[in-house]
Design an enzyme around this catalytic site. Structure first.
Site, PDB file in Angstrom:
ATOM      1  N   ASP A  52       0.961  -1.231   0.027  1.00  0.00           N
ATOM      2  CA  ASP A  52      -0.114   0.047  -0.123  1.00  0.00           C
ATOM      3  C   ASP A  52       0.769   1.428  -0.154  1.00  0.00           C
ATOM      4  O   ASP A  52       0.542   2.435  -0.658  1.00  0.00           O
ATOM      5  CB  ASP A  52      -1.038   0.233   0.961  1.00  0.00           C
ATOM      6  CG  ASP A  52      -2.165  -0.943   1.069  1.00  0.00           C
ATOM      7  OD1 ASP A  52      -2.124  -1.695   0.113  1.00  0.00           O
ATOM      8  OD2 ASP A  52      -3.190  -0.662   1.718  1.00  0.00           O
ATOM      9  N   ASN A  94      -5.061  -2.178  -4.305  1.00  0.00           N
ATOM     10  CA  ASN A  94      -5.985  -2.557  -3.466  1.00  0.00           C
ATOM     11  C   ASN A  94      -5.904  -1.441  -2.215  1.00  0.00           C
ATOM     12  O   ASN A  94      -6.408  -1.829  -1.173  1.00  0.00           O
ATOM     13  CB  ASN A  94      -6.264  -4.016  -3.010  1.00  0.00           C
ATOM     14  CG  ASN A  94      -7.737  -4.261  -2.706  1.00  0.00           C
ATOM     15  OD1 ASN A  94      -8.677  -3.439  -2.705  1.00  0.00           O
ATOM     16  ND2 ASN A  94      -7.887  -5.494  -2.159  1.00  0.00           N
ATOM     17  N   ASP A 327     -10.781  -2.795  12.281  1.00  0.00           N
ATOM     18  CA  ASP A 327      -9.830  -3.781  11.545  1.00  0.00           C
ATOM     19  C   ASP A 327      -9.514  -5.070  12.751  1.00  0.00           C
ATOM     20  O   ASP A 327      -9.152  -6.038  12.387  1.00  0.00           O
ATOM     21  CB  ASP A 327      -8.626  -2.864  11.180  1.00  0.00           C
ATOM     22  CG  ASP A 327      -9.101  -2.360   9.902  1.00  0.00           C
ATOM     23  OD1 ASP A 327      -9.850  -2.722   9.018  1.00  0.00           O
ATOM     24  OD2 ASP A 327      -8.153  -1.423   9.462  1.00  0.00           O
ATOM     25  N   GLU A 355     -11.053  -4.980   1.981  1.00  0.00           N
ATOM     26  CA  GLU A 355     -10.445  -5.355   0.888  1.00  0.00           C
ATOM     27  C   GLU A 355     -11.311  -6.701   0.472  1.00  0.00           C
ATOM     28  O   GLU A 355     -11.304  -7.024  -0.872  1.00  0.00           O
ATOM     29  CB  GLU A 355      -9.089  -6.024   1.429  1.00  0.00           C
ATOM     30  CG  GLU A 355      -8.071  -5.186   1.522  1.00  0.00           C
ATOM     31  CD  GLU A 355      -8.156  -4.229   2.687  1.00  0.00           C
ATOM     32  OE1 GLU A 355      -7.204  -3.242   3.102  1.00  0.00           O
ATOM     33  OE2 GLU A 355      -9.266  -4.142   3.250  1.00  0.00           O
ATOM     34  N   HIS A 399      -5.017  -9.273   3.553  1.00  0.00           N
ATOM     35  CA  HIS A 399      -4.031  -9.600   4.670  1.00  0.00           C
ATOM     36  C   HIS A 399      -4.492  -9.873   5.897  1.00  0.00           C
ATOM     37  O   HIS A 399      -3.767 -10.487   6.796  1.00  0.00           O
ATOM     38  CB  HIS A 399      -2.971  -8.129   4.383  1.00  0.00           C
ATOM     39  CG  HIS A 399      -3.914  -6.978   4.995  1.00  0.00           C
ATOM     40  ND1 HIS A 399      -3.340  -5.789   5.781  1.00  0.00           N
ATOM     41  CD2 HIS A 399      -4.864  -6.449   4.445  1.00  0.00           C
ATOM     42  CE1 HIS A 399      -4.261  -4.898   5.855  1.00  0.00           C
ATOM     43  NE2 HIS A 399      -5.265  -5.172   4.736  1.00  0.00           N
ATOM     44  N   ARG A 400      -5.510  -9.117   6.486  1.00  0.00           N
ATOM     45  CA  ARG A 400      -6.181  -9.263   7.706  1.00  0.00           C
ATOM     46  C   ARG A 400      -6.455 -10.793   7.838  1.00  0.00           C
ATOM     47  O   ARG A 400      -6.491 -11.242   9.042  1.00  0.00           O
ATOM     48  CB  ARG A 400      -6.936  -8.314   8.143  1.00  0.00           C
ATOM     49  CG  ARG A 400      -6.345  -6.908   8.106  1.00  0.00           C
ATOM     50  CD  ARG A 400      -6.586  -5.916   8.990  1.00  0.00           C
ATOM     51  NE  ARG A 400      -6.224  -4.678   8.832  1.00  0.00           N
ATOM     52  CZ  ARG A 400      -4.657  -4.344   9.209  1.00  0.00           C
ATOM     53  NH1 ARG A 400      -4.119  -5.410  10.224  1.00  0.00           N
ATOM     54  NH2 ARG A 400      -4.261  -3.060   9.067  1.00  0.00           N
ATOM     55  N   LYS A 434       0.612  -6.560   2.131  1.00  0.00           N
ATOM     56  CA  LYS A 434      -0.202  -5.329   1.924  1.00  0.00           C
ATOM     57  C   LYS A 434       0.287  -4.203   3.242  1.00  0.00           C
ATOM     58  O   LYS A 434       0.482  -3.037   3.101  1.00  0.00           O
ATOM     59  CB  LYS A 434      -1.444  -5.592   2.012  1.00  0.00           C
ATOM     60  CG  LYS A 434      -2.501  -4.217   1.854  1.00  0.00           C
ATOM     61  CD  LYS A 434      -3.991  -4.606   1.789  1.00  0.00           C
ATOM     62  CE  LYS A 434      -4.898  -3.348   1.968  1.00  0.00           C
ATOM     63  NZ  LYS A 434      -4.948  -2.644   0.808  1.00  0.00           N
TER      64      LYS A 434
END
Length: 672
Positions: A52, A94, A327, A355, A399-400, A434
């Site tokens: 990012d 993204n 998040d 995402e 990613h999370r 990311k």
């Protein structure tokens, strides 16, 4: 080159130690854009290095900002609100933290200064809504066209009125994404030299802590926003960006959540210490600490650090409003697998437009593990599994999802514990780049488990069969440790040559082997602190290594050193007796059977490239002599293990050989 699209995590048992977090994504991209829009040069310290931030840096360079690395910092000379490049196409991956604010800033600059810009991203970015931001910008006089589906990127920004109209408050919805408001707050100071800008929020503003980050950083760059509750924001006339000179990016609080959870689950002896972000953080996700404590974690902290250990066990099920930690709340969903009942996470509608649709994604993957899940438009309920099942976690390029589900590998700690601990396969593990490219390496540095649970692949075979090259390539593809056992024997041989120890003095050679000060750093081998990578390949060293490897005392001295390489997440070990003597319990054993002729030709080509003069005939004779010695020695003679996969790579390229081994591996275990 050989990357395989999954990472298998064996069952894990304990955690403890120190981790250093990468910089916050939310802060990093805001700071980059602010520095790019400001007058003067800003030195940014501790910037996150991720996908990012790279797209933001690339975009700023394309727009004319001068950017240079300064050690571990970045020096960014901003545009001062004036376009130097008036036409560009920007690919933003993204990264919502790049797409939304750049849309607002460039729409205003294009309108007032005659620019033309196109903004696009990956396919998922073209599914993430941006209509509310566009609808807020168009009444000002900004010209924005949709290049695909209306309401979504990609976008084209065009020249418009030279004086945008700020006389009427700008209205934007607050209940879809806080990034729309952040985008306006970051862009409007470009227009407020002589006009006051007012933003009115329609509906409830979600993710307020992210707006607090934006306001905090705006103040650092000279913009004092006046806030009337959470419904109106005023940027006074006369406001303009000025660089603060230098700014530090604190560690990512969202990323801290995985290690806070790790401590709550598995830090029973020593705590997990998290450095780079502390209880004084300006990030809203630091409030994850409150949720973790409510579930049972023991947490202490201060400026720049947090320490976490297990408290109540099993964890306490919770019912919590997650609006302030959208998040980090994903980590709570996995922590809920270890709770004493059903947990409910509420007010998470924003998960639907991240995402991926994170509510749907989390529900699907939690069910794979055996959890009971109920999902709604803005909530999710999780009941721990009655029976854990091995799961291949689809990560949705998110990613999370990848990071939080790694914690499911601690299932042996669940109450009740699963009858058989299960592994977790993370599909597309590289998506963590990311925000946290080294996440898995960091996790494995503080996680512990039983040695026999750590997977091992052994690659044995005769001299010059390509074992070392193959092992390195397979280990790189799987993210595993690598052990070149031949290096240990060669290092012992080199030490013997340097110390003038006779090849027949078994005791002295064993003492040398036991005292080896050997380290591996970035592909280099260090003996007694001196790089010896090239020296270890010399023929006299290899010949002596073959001789001394026949001594039982030498082999015993190196046995524990070799086995100590069995570390998370797994090991690829190459040699001549890896599958028979060193790791007889290996999960996959490969034995290379390349012919002596093929091996001699390979070695001859390697030596020619290296400028070493030799003949094919002498190499072939030497290989046959060494094969005979290795196959007939009394201790651990060279032979395939009874359960080894025989692989003749005489006519195979290294790529084909690697592919064959990875194919064997992918068809083993619970994920076959």
């Amino acid at each position: 080159m050989y990357a395989i699209p999954f990472l298998d995590i064996p069952p894990l048992l304990h955690a403890g130690g120190t981790v250093r977090l990468p910089g916050s994504k939310s802060i990093s991209n805001r700071v980059l854009l602010l520095a790019g829009l400001s007058e003067g040069t800003t030195t940014v310290h501790d910037l996150l290095d991720s996908d990012d931030t790279q797209v933001m840096l690339t975009a700023l360079r394309t727009l004319g900002c001068h950017i240079e690395a300064d050690g571990s910092s970045w020096r960014i000379t901003g545009l001062g609100g004036r376009l130097t490049v008036r036409e560009a196409s920007l690919f933003l991956g993204n990264a919502g933290t790049a797409m939304r604010p750049l849309t607002a800033a460039l729409a205003m600059l294009a309108a007032t200064q005659g620019g033309r810009f196109e903004l696009s991203g990956v396919p998922r970015m073209h599914e993430r809504p941006i209509a509310d931001l566009v609808d807020a910008l168009r009444p000002l006089g900004c010209r924005i066209d949709y290049l695909g589906h209306a309401g979504f990127p990609p976008l084209r920004l065009l020249p418009g009125s030279s004086n945008l109209d700020l006389s009427v408050p700008i209205r934007v919805r607050g209940d879809v994404s806080s990034q729309f408001l952040t985008a306006l707050l970051l862009a409007l100071p470009l227009l407020t030299a002589e006009q006051t800008a007012i933003i009115d929020i329609e509906g409830e503003l979600i993710s307020k802590p992210y707006i607090e980050i934006t306001l905090n950083l705006l103040a650092r760059f000279g913009i004092a926003v006046q806030r009337e509750g959470w419904q109106r924001f005023v940027i006074p006339a006369g406001s303009r960006y000025v660089s603060p000179g230098a700014i530090h990016v604190e560690g990512d609080a969202s990323s801290a959540s995985y290690f806070i959870a790790l401590g709550a689950l598995a830090a029973t002896d020593a705590p997990v210490r998290i450095e780079g972000v502390g209880t004084d953080s300006i990030q809203g996700d630091i409030r994850f600490i409150d949720a973790a404590e409510a579930m049972g974690a023991r947490v202490t902290g201060g400026p720049g650090w947090i320490e976490v250990s297990r408290g109540r066990w099993p964890l306490t099920a919770i019912d919590i409003d997650c609006n302030a930690i959208p998040d980090a709340a994903m980590t709570l969903a996995v922590m809920a697998l270890y709770a004493d009942g059903t947990s409910r996470l509420r007010n998470i509608a924003s998960w639907r437009v991240k995402e991926t649709d994170r509510i749907a994604a989390m529900a699907t993957e939690l069910r794979k593990l055996g959890a009971g899940v109920v999902e709604g438009p803005d909530f999710i309920e999780i009941t721990p599994p009655l029976r854990w099942t091995p799961a291949a976690i689809h990560t949705y390029d998110d990613h999370r999802v990848a990071m939080c589900f790694s914690l499911a590998a601690f299932n042996p700690l669940a109450v009740p514990a699963p009858a058989a601990p299960v592994s977790v396969r993370i599909l597309d593990p590289k998506c963590v780049a990311k925000t946290f490219p080294d996440y898995f390496e960091t996790l494995f540095s503080v996680a512990r488990t039983r040695s026999d649970w750590i997977p091992v692949i052994t690659i044995d075979g005769p001299t010059a069969s390509g074992k070392g090259t193959l092992a390195c390539a397979v280990a790189e593809a799987l993210g595993y440790q690598v052990l070149d056992s031949g290096v240990l024997y060669r290092a012992t041989a080199l030490a013997a040559i340097r110390s003038a120890v006779d090849a027949d003095d078994e005791g002295a050679l064993a003492a040398l082997a036991e005292a080896l000060d050997l380290r591996f750093e970035s592909g280099a081998v260090l003996l007694d602190g001196i790089e010896v990578t090239a020296l270890l390949r010399h023929e006299n060293v290899g010949t002596l290594a073959s001789k001394i490897s026949a001594w039982p005392a030498v082999r015993q001295a190196l046995l524990q050193l070799q086995r100590s390489f069995r570390r998370l997440p797994g090991l690829v070990a190459d040699g001549r007796d890896m599958g028979t003597a060193i790791f007889p319990d290996a999960d996959l054993k490969i034995y290379l059977t390349a012919s002596a002729d093929a091996r001699a030709r390979r070695r001859h080509q390697q030596l020619e490239v290296a400028g070493v003069s030799t003949t094919l005939e002498s190499l072939l004779a030497g290989l046959k002599e060494r094969d005979a010695r290795d196959q007939n020695r009394a201790v651990s003679p060279l032979k395939p293990a009874a359960d080894a996969v025989l692989l003749d790579n005489s006519a195979l390229s290294i790529e084909s050989t690697v592919g064959a081994v990875l194919n064997c591996w992918s068809q083993r275990g619970p994920f076959a």
